[in-house]
Design a protein around this motif. Structure first.
Motif, PDB file in Angstrom:
ATOM      1  N   SER A  12       0.830  -1.200   0.000  1.00 38.61           N
ATOM      2  CA  SER A  12       0.000   0.000   0.000  1.00 38.61           C
ATOM      3  C   SER A  12       0.863   1.247   0.000  1.00 38.61           C
ATOM      4  N   CYS A  16       2.418   6.542   5.938  1.00 33.55           N
ATOM      5  CA  CYS A  16       1.792   5.999   7.142  1.00 33.55           C
ATOM      6  C   CYS A  16       2.834   5.313   8.019  1.00 33.55           C
ATOM      7  N   ARG A  19       2.384  -0.066   6.661  1.00 27.99           N
ATOM      8  CA  ARG A  19       1.899  -0.294   5.296  1.00 27.99           C
ATOM      9  C   ARG A  19       1.318  -1.702   5.227  1.00 27.99           C
ATOM     10  N   THR A  22      -0.246  -7.001   0.416  1.00 23.99           N
ATOM     11  CA  THR A  22      -1.279  -7.945  -0.011  1.00 23.99           C
ATOM     12  C   THR A  22      -0.648  -8.994  -0.925  1.00 23.99           C
ATOM     13  N   SER A 103     -12.550  -0.446  10.623  1.00 23.63           N
ATOM     14  CA  SER A 103     -12.628  -1.670   9.823  1.00 23.63           C
ATOM     15  C   SER A 103     -13.355  -2.757  10.612  1.00 23.63           C
ATOM     16  N   TYR A 140      -9.105  -2.801   6.626  1.00 22.51           N
ATOM     17  CA  TYR A 140      -8.324  -1.828   7.389  1.00 22.51           C
ATOM     18  C   TYR A 140      -7.441  -1.020   6.447  1.00 22.51           C
ATOM     19  N   ARG A 141      -7.472   0.280   6.611  1.00 22.81           N
ATOM     20  CA  ARG A 141      -6.613   1.168   5.827  1.00 22.81           C
ATOM     21  C   ARG A 141      -5.829   2.035   6.810  1.00 22.81           C
ATOM     22  N   LYS A 143      -3.937   4.919   8.647  1.00 25.75           N
ATOM     23  CA  LYS A 143      -4.024   6.371   8.503  1.00 25.75           C
ATOM     24  C   LYS A 143      -2.632   6.980   8.502  1.00 25.75           C
ATOM     25  N   THR A 272     -15.137   5.555   1.514  1.00 23.88           N
ATOM     26  CA  THR A 272     -13.894   4.835   1.800  1.00 23.88           C
ATOM     27  C   THR A 272     -14.192   3.499   2.463  1.00 23.88           C
ATOM     28  N   THR A 276     -14.301  -2.248  -0.766  1.00 20.56           N
ATOM     29  CA  THR A 276     -13.785  -3.543  -0.331  1.00 20.56           C
ATOM     30  C   THR A 276     -13.199  -4.270  -1.518  1.00 20.56           C
TER      31      THR A 276
END
Length: 285
Positions: A12, A16, A19, A22, A103, A140-141, A143, A272, A276
């Motif tokens: 990602s 932040c 990260r 995936t 999330s 979950y993203r 911040k 946001t 998904t």
């Protein structure tokens, strides 16, 4: 790692503190990718110890992101499944009690040798395949690291030390929210947005939010809704849940500019949360 494992590995973006990695592909490819990451972490630990007086090598630690609806299966009745994983692999496994911010996912922390971690990941994948997630998953993203923000003359600035640094993304967000509302740089100011014309009388706007998203709008201990209040300068009240209703009512009070920005921020957060994407394996770094 992509070439050797044959898995798709994406990291990602964003400034932040953490990260998300995936990993997608066939099961064997995912295991190989996890193995390469675990051995890479161990290599970094060994290298860092060369300049440290420490004599004992700390374990490799990974955090997996798992839908909360699957965590019960990972733990097992009375903790039987997670105990079995610990004993058979030699890895330490901990399932977080709370969901990750904004999330419906929880963190599963695995510590140990790379070999133990790989075996543990295999067992976790088997359990997750046998017990698919229930309902919609809000991913979950992470911040960005929070820094003070000020607005002046239609521009947004983040405070870094003794300097105000222009922030184009927040400026664009601010301008989008203000494009249909009065904006007077030299007018009377409000605490949230120096430069906003505070002369228009207060008014009220109402909107509804689905019950399954209201917790994410509020945030842990009200942090998210308080952030929206501070940024917009509006008063925001969330009604109590009504029996038989699938929605909650939000009342926004303030000047037209305050209301416009608060509504924009809430709707932006909703969009946001609705984004998904199905993934096969997720690693949080």
């Amino acid at each position: 790692m992509r070439e050797e494992s044959a898995a798709r590995i994406n990291i990602s973006e964003g400034n932040c503190p953490e990260r998300i990695v995936t990993i997608t592909g066939p099961t064997d490819a995912i295991f190989k990718a996890f193995a390469m990451i675990a051995y890479k972490f161990e290599e970094d630990i060994i290298n860092s110890m060369s300049n440290s007086p420490a004599t004992s090598k700390p374990p490799v630690t990974l955090r997996l992101v798992v839908p909360a609806s699957q965590c019960g299966s990972l733990i097992g009745k009375g903790g039987s499944k997670i105990k079995e994983m610990r004993e058979s692999t030699g890895a330490q496994v901990q399932v977080a009690g709370d969901m990750l911010p904004n999330s419906t996912e929880r963190a599963v922390t695995i510590s140990g040798t790379p070999e133990a971690i790989i075996q543990c990941v295999k067992q976790i994948c088997v359990v997750m395949l046998e017990s698919p997630p229930k309902g919609a998953t809000i991913p979950y993203r992470p911040k960005p690291a929070s820094t003070p923000v000020i607005f002046s003359g239609g521009q947004a600035y983040t405070i870094q030390g003794q300097y105000a640094i222009p922030h184009p993304d927040l400026t664009k967000l601010h301008q989008l929210a203000m494009q249909q509302t009065p904006f007077t740089p030299l007018g009377q100011t409000t605490p949230a947005f120096p430069g906003l014309d505070a002369s228009p009388p207060a008014s009220t706007h109402e909107l509804t939010i689905p019950n399954d998203l209201i917790g994410c709008i509020i945030g842990r201990q009200g942090t998210k809704i308080n952030e929206i209040r501070q940024m917009s300068g509006a008063q925001i009240k969330i009604a109590n849940a009504m029996e038989g209703s699938s929605e909650r009512q939000i009342t926004i009070t303030g000047t037209p500019a305050n209301i416009s920005l608060a509504q924009y921020l809430i709707n932006h957060l909703r969009e946001t949360l609705y984004q998904t994407a199905p993934v096969t394996g997720v690693l949080l770094l």
